[in-house]
Design a protein around this motif. Structure first.
Motif, PDB file in Angstrom:
ATOM      1  N   ALA A  77       0.866  -1.370  -0.073  1.00 55.05           N
ATOM      2  CA  ALA A  77      -0.015  -0.116  -0.139  1.00 55.05           C
ATOM      3  C   ALA A  77       0.937   1.202  -0.055  1.00 55.05           C
ATOM      4  N   GLY A  78       2.288   1.111   0.118  1.00 53.55           N
ATOM      5  CA  GLY A  78       2.989   2.317  -0.071  1.00 53.55           C
ATOM      6  C   GLY A  78       3.681   2.655   1.407  1.00 53.55           C
ATOM      7  N   THR A  79       3.290   2.050   2.533  1.00 51.20           N
ATOM      8  CA  THR A  79       3.792   2.573   3.711  1.00 51.20           C
ATOM      9  C   THR A  79       4.931   2.177   3.934  1.00 51.20           C
ATOM     10  N   ALA A  80       5.830   3.063   4.189  1.00 52.36           N
ATOM     11  CA  ALA A  80       7.440   2.848   4.693  1.00 52.36           C
ATOM     12  C   ALA A  80       7.462   2.143   5.962  1.00 52.36           C
ATOM     13  N   ILE A  81       7.995   0.955   6.072  1.00 49.22           N
ATOM     14  CA  ILE A  81       8.792   0.461   7.455  1.00 49.22           C
ATOM     15  C   ILE A  81      10.014   0.444   7.715  1.00 49.22           C
TER      16      ILE A  81
END
Length: 108
Positions: A77-81
């Motif tokens: 979904a494009g979330t940076a972890i």
């Protein structure tokens, strides 16, 4: 992203990111029961259910027991972890796989 070489063990994770209690299923180990009883360091290719993937490293010679070192990655979904090292709460042989259970974030 694809596994980095033939010695990397593929694993599927049950969630799009790691947190305590998440399971990752290590596949293709020659002897899952022996590995679960006496794990050794390996390179792992983590695949998440949203299509994201990243390389990781299982370390076993730490004072707190096995740890999983995971570099920063981006979810489907494009979330940076951010990069984290996690303790490994449990390793259990389940048929031809080893179920790795994530514990707490490690200080190292």
């Amino acid at each position: 992203m694809e596994p980095n070489d033939a010695t990397t063990i593929p694993a599927t994770c049950t969630h799009t990111h790691l947190f305590p209690g998440v399971h990752c299923h290590l596949q293709g180990l020659p002897d899952p029961t022996a590995f679960a009883a006496a794990p050794h360091p390996i390179d792992i290719y983590l695949r998440f259910p949203d299509g994201a993937a990243t390389d990781a490293e299982l370390h076993t010679e730490t004072p707190t027991g096995p740890t999983l070192k995971v570099p920063a990655y981006t979810t489907g979904a494009g979330t940076a972890i951010d990069a984290h090292t996690w303790t490994v709460r449990d390793l259990t042989a389940t048929g031809d796989e080893v179920e790795l259970t994530i514990g707490a974030r490690s200080a190292t």
